[in-house]
Design a protein around this motif. Structure first.
Motif, PDB file in Angstrom:
ATOM      1  N   PRO A  48       0.837  -1.205   0.000  1.00 43.10           N
ATOM      2  CA  PRO A  48       0.000   0.000   0.000  1.00 43.10           C
ATOM      3  C   PRO A  48       0.866   1.248   0.000  1.00 43.10           C
ATOM      4  N   ILE A  49       0.570   2.174  -0.886  1.00 44.24           N
ATOM      5  CA  ILE A  49       1.470   3.310  -1.115  1.00 44.24           C
ATOM      6  C   ILE A  49       1.674   4.155   0.133  1.00 44.24           C
ATOM      7  N   ALA A  50       0.624   4.352   0.967  1.00 39.11           N
ATOM      8  CA  ALA A  50       0.785   5.165   2.167  1.00 39.11           C
ATOM      9  C   ALA A  50       1.783   4.525   3.128  1.00 39.11           C
ATOM     10  N   ARG A  51       1.717   3.202   3.261  1.00 43.09           N
ATOM     11  CA  ARG A  51       2.635   2.491   4.139  1.00 43.09           C
ATOM     12  C   ARG A  51       4.061   2.589   3.619  1.00 43.09           C
ATOM     13  N   ALA A  52       4.241   2.442   2.300  1.00 42.66           N
ATOM     14  CA  ALA A  52       5.570   2.544   1.710  1.00 42.66           C
ATOM     15  C   ALA A  52       6.135   3.943   1.881  1.00 42.66           C
ATOM     16  N   LEU A  53       5.306   4.960   1.760  1.00 44.61           N
ATOM     17  CA  LEU A  53       5.778   6.328   1.908  1.00 44.61           C
ATOM     18  C   LEU A  53       6.243   6.604   3.337  1.00 44.61           C
ATOM     19  N   GLN A  54       5.579   6.012   4.338  1.00 46.22           N
ATOM     20  CA  GLN A  54       6.006   6.195   5.716  1.00 46.22           C
ATOM     21  C   GLN A  54       7.378   5.564   5.944  1.00 46.22           C
ATOM     22  N   LEU A  55       7.575   4.373   5.423  1.00 41.14           N
ATOM     23  CA  LEU A  55       8.878   3.721   5.549  1.00 41.14           C
ATOM     24  C   LEU A  55       9.937   4.501   4.786  1.00 41.14           C
ATOM     25  N   ARG A  56       9.587   4.984   3.612  1.00 40.12           N
ATOM     26  CA  ARG A  56      10.521   5.774   2.805  1.00 40.12           C
ATOM     27  C   ARG A  56      10.986   7.016   3.569  1.00 40.12           C
ATOM     28  N   ALA A  57      10.032   7.727   4.168  1.00 41.93           N
ATOM     29  CA  ALA A  57      10.373   8.938   4.920  1.00 41.93           C
ATOM     30  C   ALA A  57      11.287   8.614   6.099  1.00 41.93           C
ATOM     31  N   ARG A  58      11.034   7.498   6.780  1.00 43.02           N
ATOM     32  CA  ARG A  58      11.865   7.122   7.918  1.00 43.02           C
ATOM     33  C   ARG A  58      13.285   6.774   7.475  1.00 43.02           C
ATOM     34  N   LEU A  59      13.414   6.044   6.361  1.00 42.61           N
ATOM     35  CA  LEU A  59      14.747   5.693   5.868  1.00 42.61           C
ATOM     36  C   LEU A  59      15.517   6.937   5.443  1.00 42.61           C
ATOM     37  N   LEU A  60      14.840   7.856   4.774  1.00 44.83           N
ATOM     38  CA  LEU A  60      15.511   9.100   4.380  1.00 44.83           C
ATOM     39  C   LEU A  60      15.932   9.903   5.606  1.00 44.83           C
ATOM     40  N   GLU A  61      15.100   9.888   6.645  1.00 42.00           N
ATOM     41  CA  GLU A  61      15.467  10.588   7.886  1.00 42.00           C
ATOM     42  C   GLU A  61      16.720   9.953   8.492  1.00 42.00           C
ATOM     43  N   GLU A  62      16.801   8.619   8.448  1.00 41.36           N
ATOM     44  CA  GLU A  62      17.980   7.939   8.961  1.00 41.36           C
ATOM     45  C   GLU A  62      19.217   8.231   8.114  1.00 41.36           C
ATOM     46  N   CYS A  63      18.995   8.621   6.850  1.00 45.06           N
ATOM     47  CA  CYS A  63      20.096   9.046   5.980  1.00 45.06           C
ATOM     48  C   CYS A  63      20.369  10.542   6.105  1.00 45.06           C
ATOM     49  N   GLY A  64      19.681  11.212   7.025  1.00 39.80           N
ATOM     50  CA  GLY A  64      19.883  12.637   7.234  1.00 39.80           C
ATOM     51  C   GLY A  64      19.283  13.514   6.158  1.00 39.80           C
ATOM     52  N   LEU A  65      18.203  13.040   5.522  1.00 38.83           N
ATOM     53  CA  LEU A  65      17.606  13.767   4.404  1.00 38.83           C
ATOM     54  C   LEU A  65      16.111  13.983   4.602  1.00 38.83           C
ATOM     55  N   ALA A  66      15.590  14.963   3.899  1.00 41.60           N
ATOM     56  CA  ALA A  66      14.167  15.276   3.960  1.00 41.60           C
ATOM     57  C   ALA A  66      13.374  14.304   3.096  1.00 41.60           C
ATOM     58  N   PRO A  67      12.042  14.240   3.292  1.00 45.65           N
ATOM     59  CA  PRO A  67      11.210  13.301   2.525  1.00 45.65           C
ATOM     60  C   PRO A  67      11.212  13.533   1.026  1.00 45.65           C
ATOM     61  N   ASP A  68      11.606  14.727   0.571  1.00 39.77           N
ATOM     62  CA  ASP A  68      11.600  14.982  -0.873  1.00 39.77           C
ATOM     63  C   ASP A  68      12.919  14.586  -1.548  1.00 39.77           C
ATOM     64  N   ALA A  69      13.853  13.993  -0.805  1.00 39.45           N
ATOM     65  CA  ALA A  69      15.094  13.493  -1.392  1.00 39.45           C
ATOM     66  C   ALA A  69      14.818  12.193  -2.143  1.00 39.45           C
ATOM     67  N   THR A  70      15.795  11.727  -2.896  1.00 43.96           N
ATOM     68  CA  THR A  70      15.682  10.467  -3.640  1.00 43.96           C
ATOM     69  C   THR A  70      16.241   9.331  -2.791  1.00 43.96           C
ATOM     70  N   LEU A  71      15.515   8.209  -2.734  1.00 42.92           N
ATOM     71  CA  LEU A  71      15.963   7.047  -1.986  1.00 42.92           C
ATOM     72  C   LEU A  71      16.303   5.921  -2.960  1.00 42.92           C
ATOM     73  N   LEU A  72      17.581   5.558  -3.024  1.00 47.68           N
ATOM     74  CA  LEU A  72      18.054   4.465  -3.872  1.00 47.68           C
ATOM     75  C   LEU A  72      18.320   3.238  -3.016  1.00 47.68           C
ATOM     76  N   LEU A  73      18.080   2.068  -3.594  1.00 51.25           N
ATOM     77  CA  LEU A  73      18.235   0.808  -2.878  1.00 51.25           C
ATOM     78  C   LEU A  73      19.225  -0.098  -3.590  1.00 51.25           C
ATOM     79  N   GLY A  74      20.080  -0.760  -2.833  1.00 53.10           N
ATOM     80  CA  GLY A  74      20.928  -1.820  -3.341  1.00 53.10           C
ATOM     81  C   GLY A  74      20.742  -3.044  -2.459  1.00 53.10           C
TER      82      GLY A  74
END
Length: 279
Positions: A48-74
């Protein structure tokens, strides 16, 4: 092998299948059955997109970035052939012009080299290997694109799983990873070239990744499932048994199956898995 009826069933990507089909047509290997490699699409469906967006925002925060940054995965083994230091160099270079967070899930013999290359960059986070498939599906659903460095993959199952998750691919232009992009689900860069990867990242992020993401989501339903694969595989065996040997000496069939090892996912390598907290 004269006088014996050899039947080989090969798992292949679409491009590999095209090449093998030509060989079969030219009678270079007349006793080959071709099956498209599959992914566990049931596990890697879109979250569900809302759930994914919450996780995305948390990961970006852990990377020291705002929610509008790009999140790349390896995701994958930390081994020299995976070229993670090259990927990190490219991500850091592209990050000069755009805020980019990079999350890498995996472990392996080259972990020290990967950690050293990442240095103290606050925008890069290393995770333990993720054996929990729903957790990995959620992580893929939270990212903006999958970045891969290895140019010698046979199939690149992690790319198939990313495609099933609707995640765009940014991968080298050779090997199994590059063949996944032939289906329209991402972009390629010159294999082994961090400068070209950085340029591709810069151009994609600068032009807005929402377009590639929308195309990847639209194509996700076309990823072949494991159920479809095994249904065709068993049907192939049944047909061969019914037909019996085709050679006049009647010595019977020898059937070999080549394909991925039983553990299908490169990121499932047996360490303590990372699990997202409840949203």
């Amino acid at each position: 092998m004269r006088g014996r009826n050899i039947r080989v069933v090969v798992w292949a990507t679409h491009l590999q299948t095209d090449i093998l089909a030509l060989a079969v047509h030219l009678d270079a290997c007349p006793d080959v059955e071709l099956l498209i490699v599959a992914a566990d699409t049931a596990a890697f469906r879109r979250e569900p997109i809302a759930r994914a967006l919450q996780l995305r925002a948390r990961l970006l925060e852990e990377c020291g970035l705002a929610p509008d940054a790009t999140l790349l995965l390896g995701a994958g083994r930390l081994a020299s052939e995976k070229r993670w230091p090259m990927v990190i160099d490219a991500v850091m270079a592209a990050g000069i012009d755009h805020p980019i967070g990079f999350v890498l899930a995996g472990d392996g013999r080259d972990r020290a080299a990967v950690v050293s290359r990442a240095g103290q960059d606050p925008h890069i986070r290393l995770l333990a290997p993720i054996a929990d498939r729903p957790a990995m599906a959620r992580l893929m659903a939270s990212a903006d694109a999958l970045v891969h460095g290895c140019d010698s993959e046979t199939y690149c199952m992690v790319a198939s799983e990313a495609r099933a998750s609707g995640l765009p691919l940014i991968v080298p232009d050779s090997g199994g990873a590059g063949e996944q992009v032939a289906l329209g689900a991402g972009s390629t860069y010159r294999a082994g070239d961090p400068g070209d990867l950085a340029q591709v990242l810069t151009e994609l992020i600068g032009s807005d990744l929402r377009g590639p993401r929308s195309r990847a989501v639209a194509l996700a339903g076309g990823v072949r499932s494991m159920d479809e694969h095994f249904a065709e595989l068993f049907d192939t065996y049944r047909q061969r048994v019914r037909r019996g040997p085709s050679e006049p000496d009647g010595r019977g069939d020898v059937t070999a199956v080549r394909g991925p090892p039983r553990r299908l996912c490169p990121h499932m390598i047996g360490a303590v898995p990372w699990r997202p907290t409840a949203d």
